[in-house]
Design a protein around this motif. Structure first.
Motif, PDB file in Angstrom:
ATOM      1  N   MET A   1       0.835  -1.176   0.000  1.00  0.00           N
ATOM      2  CA  MET A   1       0.000   0.000   0.000  1.00  0.00           C
ATOM      3  C   MET A   1       0.888   1.250   0.000  1.00  0.00           C
ATOM      4  O   MET A   1       1.927   1.274   0.622  1.00  0.00           O
ATOM      5  CB  MET A   1      -0.904  -0.013   1.233  1.00  0.00           C
ATOM      6  N   LYS A   2       0.464   2.269  -0.687  1.00  0.00           N
ATOM      7  CA  LYS A   2       1.248   3.488  -0.840  1.00  0.00           C
ATOM      8  C   LYS A   2       0.569   4.650  -0.126  1.00  0.00           C
ATOM      9  O   LYS A   2      -0.637   4.740  -0.076  1.00  0.00           O
ATOM     10  CB  LYS A   2       1.388   3.801  -2.330  1.00  0.00           C
ATOM     11  N   SER A   3       1.385   5.503   0.436  1.00  0.00           N
ATOM     12  CA  SER A   3       0.897   6.736   1.029  1.00  0.00           C
ATOM     13  C   SER A   3       1.984   7.783   0.854  1.00  0.00           C
ATOM     14  O   SER A   3       3.166   7.479   0.936  1.00  0.00           O
ATOM     15  CB  SER A   3       0.600   6.555   2.519  1.00  0.00           C
ATOM     16  N   ASP A   4       1.583   9.009   0.613  1.00  0.00           N
ATOM     17  CA  ASP A   4       2.534  10.105   0.504  1.00  0.00           C
ATOM     18  C   ASP A   4       2.624  10.882   1.813  1.00  0.00           C
ATOM     19  O   ASP A   4       3.250  11.935   1.863  1.00  0.00           O
ATOM     20  CB  ASP A   4       2.127  11.055  -0.631  1.00  0.00           C
ATOM     21  N   TYR A   5       2.001  10.373   2.868  1.00  0.00           N
ATOM     22  CA  TYR A   5       2.001  11.065   4.153  1.00  0.00           C
ATOM     23  C   TYR A   5       3.010  10.429   5.108  1.00  0.00           C
ATOM     24  O   TYR A   5       3.199   9.216   5.125  1.00  0.00           O
ATOM     25  CB  TYR A   5       0.612  11.033   4.788  1.00  0.00           C
ATOM     26  N   LEU A   6       3.619  11.277   5.917  1.00  0.00           N
ATOM     27  CA  LEU A   6       4.578  10.834   6.927  1.00  0.00           C
ATOM     28  C   LEU A   6       4.249  11.502   8.258  1.00  0.00           C
ATOM     29  O   LEU A   6       4.063  12.721   8.313  1.00  0.00           O
ATOM     30  CB  LEU A   6       6.004  11.209   6.506  1.00  0.00           C
ATOM     31  N   PHE A   7       4.185  10.699   9.311  1.00  0.00           N
ATOM     32  CA  PHE A   7       4.010  11.203  10.673  1.00  0.00           C
ATOM     33  C   PHE A   7       5.377  11.199  11.341  1.00  0.00           C
ATOM     34  O   PHE A   7       6.080  10.193  11.324  1.00  0.00           O
ATOM     35  CB  PHE A   7       3.054  10.297  11.453  1.00  0.00           C
ATOM     36  N   VAL A   8       5.757  12.344  11.942  1.00  0.00           N
ATOM     37  CA  VAL A   8       7.035  12.433  12.654  1.00  0.00           C
ATOM     38  C   VAL A   8       6.795  12.874  14.089  1.00  0.00           C
ATOM     39  O   VAL A   8       5.846  13.617  14.374  1.00  0.00           O
ATOM     40  CB  VAL A   8       8.032  13.382  11.950  1.00  0.00           C
ATOM     41  N   TYR A   9       7.669  12.426  15.008  1.00  0.00           N
ATOM     42  CA  TYR A   9       7.459  12.710  16.426  1.00  0.00           C
ATOM     43  C   TYR A   9       8.746  13.104  17.150  1.00  0.00           C
ATOM     44  O   TYR A   9       8.732  13.320  18.354  1.00  0.00           O
ATOM     45  CB  TYR A   9       6.839  11.490  17.118  1.00  0.00           C
ATOM     46  N   GLY A  10       9.865  13.203  16.435  1.00  0.00           N
ATOM     47  CA  GLY A  10      11.135  13.482  17.103  1.00  0.00           C
ATOM     48  C   GLY A  10      11.958  14.526  16.383  1.00  0.00           C
ATOM     49  O   GLY A  10      11.515  15.654  16.190  1.00  0.00           O
ATOM     50  N   THR A  11      13.146  14.141  15.966  1.00  0.00           N
ATOM     51  CA  THR A  11      14.088  15.094  15.373  1.00  0.00           C
ATOM     52  C   THR A  11      13.678  15.585  13.987  1.00  0.00           C
ATOM     53  O   THR A  11      14.319  16.481  13.453  1.00  0.00           O
ATOM     54  CB  THR A  11      15.499  14.489  15.298  1.00  0.00           C
ATOM     55  N   LEU A  12      12.607  15.038  13.426  1.00  0.00           N
ATOM     56  CA  LEU A  12      12.100  15.510  12.129  1.00  0.00           C
ATOM     57  C   LEU A  12      10.940  16.491  12.278  1.00  0.00           C
ATOM     58  O   LEU A  12      10.421  16.996  11.288  1.00  0.00           O
ATOM     59  CB  LEU A  12      11.653  14.320  11.265  1.00  0.00           C
ATOM     60  N   LEU A  13      10.551  16.785  13.501  1.00  0.00           N
ATOM     61  CA  LEU A  13       9.428  17.709  13.732  1.00  0.00           C
ATOM     62  C   LEU A  13       9.684  19.078  13.107  1.00  0.00           C
ATOM     63  O   LEU A  13      10.824  19.554  13.070  1.00  0.00           O
ATOM     64  CB  LEU A  13       9.192  17.887  15.235  1.00  0.00           C
ATOM     65  N   LYS A  14       8.618  19.689  12.630  1.00  0.00           N
ATOM     66  CA  LYS A  14       8.700  21.035  12.065  1.00  0.00           C
ATOM     67  C   LYS A  14       9.238  21.986  13.124  1.00  0.00           C
ATOM     68  O   LYS A  14       8.778  22.008  14.253  1.00  0.00           O
ATOM     69  CB  LYS A  14       7.313  21.479  11.604  1.00  0.00           C
ATOM     70  N   GLY A  15      10.243  22.747  12.751  1.00  0.00           N
ATOM     71  CA  GLY A  15      10.825  23.704  13.685  1.00  0.00           C
ATOM     72  C   GLY A  15      11.944  23.146  14.539  1.00  0.00           C
ATOM     73  O   GLY A  15      12.629  23.891  15.225  1.00  0.00           O
TER      74      GLY A  15
ATOM     75  N   ASN B   1      15.537  22.039  15.265  1.00  0.00           N
ATOM     76  CA  ASN B   1      16.763  22.555  14.653  1.00  0.00           C
ATOM     77  C   ASN B   1      17.719  21.419  14.307  1.00  0.00           C
ATOM     78  O   ASN B   1      18.669  21.145  15.028  1.00  0.00           O
ATOM     79  CB  ASN B   1      17.435  23.565  15.593  1.00  0.00           C
ATOM     80  N   SER B   2      17.433  20.748  13.184  1.00  0.00           N
ATOM     81  CA  SER B   2      18.331  19.699  12.705  1.00  0.00           C
ATOM     82  C   SER B   2      18.364  19.734  11.179  1.00  0.00           C
ATOM     83  O   SER B   2      17.428  20.202  10.531  1.00  0.00           O
ATOM     84  CB  SER B   2      17.867  18.315  13.177  1.00  0.00           C
ATOM     85  N   TYR B   3      19.431  19.224  10.640  1.00  0.00           N
ATOM     86  CA  TYR B   3      19.589  19.179   9.187  1.00  0.00           C
ATOM     87  C   TYR B   3      18.448  18.398   8.543  1.00  0.00           C
ATOM     88  O   TYR B   3      17.885  18.808   7.533  1.00  0.00           O
ATOM     89  CB  TYR B   3      20.942  18.556   8.831  1.00  0.00           C
ATOM     90  N   MET B   4      18.090  17.257   9.134  1.00  0.00           N
ATOM     91  CA  MET B   4      17.066  16.412   8.532  1.00  0.00           C
ATOM     92  C   MET B   4      15.664  17.013   8.669  1.00  0.00           C
ATOM     93  O   MET B   4      14.825  16.812   7.807  1.00  0.00           O
ATOM     94  CB  MET B   4      17.120  15.002   9.112  1.00  0.00           C
ATOM     95  N   SER B   5      15.422  17.759   9.718  1.00  0.00           N
ATOM     96  CA  SER B   5      14.146  18.464   9.843  1.00  0.00           C
ATOM     97  C   SER B   5      14.009  19.489   8.724  1.00  0.00           C
ATOM     98  O   SER B   5      12.941  19.634   8.111  1.00  0.00           O
ATOM     99  CB  SER B   5      14.053  19.142  11.209  1.00  0.00           C
TER     100      SER B   5
END
Length: 134
Positions: free
Chosen positions: A1-15, A17-21
């Motif tokens: 199954m495909k989805s274009d949505y991603l849920f993030v809860y750690g270092t990828l959160l909006k705002g 301060n990390s390169y990957m965010s």
């Protein structure tokens, strides 16, 4: 199954301060804040989440719509330690498609990176909100 949505809860959160965010921000569209039924743990300087069947156990975070699914997930999978090919921590996380909830009640099927190791030795983040704890 495909989805274009991603849920993030750690270092990828909006705002966060990390390169990957910042990488995620450039390669996706912010959809909103939400949660899924799970538990959040402090792994190291970053968190890890596992699923739960208990409705009151929630992990809070942000949902994004990914622009280039193949390119973006290839980079994120490596960052999250998905698969044997991951350089630093192979198989530390697995990417799984789950049911998540936006704060307005909308249900979305999103990808999430779930912690793939035992959690009994880790500190539980009881609030389920990494930003409140960091």
């Amino acid at each position: 199954m495909k989805s274009d949505y991603l849920f993030v809860y750690g270092t990828l959160l909006k705002g966060f301060n990390s390169y990957m965010s910042k990488f995620l921000d450039k390669n996706s569209e912010f959809v909103g804040e939400g949660y899924f039924n799970g538990k959040l743990f402090e792994v190291s300087w970053y968190p890890g989440a596992v699923l739960s069947k208990i409705a009151s156990e929630r992990v809070y975070g942000h949902i994004f719509k990914i622009h280039d699914h193949i390119k973006t997930f290839k980079i994120l999978d490596d960052y999250e330690g998905v698969g044997e090919a991951s350089t630093e921590y192979p198989n530390e996380y697995r990417r799984e498609l789950i049911e998540t909830f936006l704060n307005d009640g909308t249900i979305l099927r999103t990808w999430v990176y779930l912690y793939n190791n035992p959690t009994d030795h880790l500190r539980l983040i009881a609030s389920g909100d990494y930003l409140k704890e960091s």
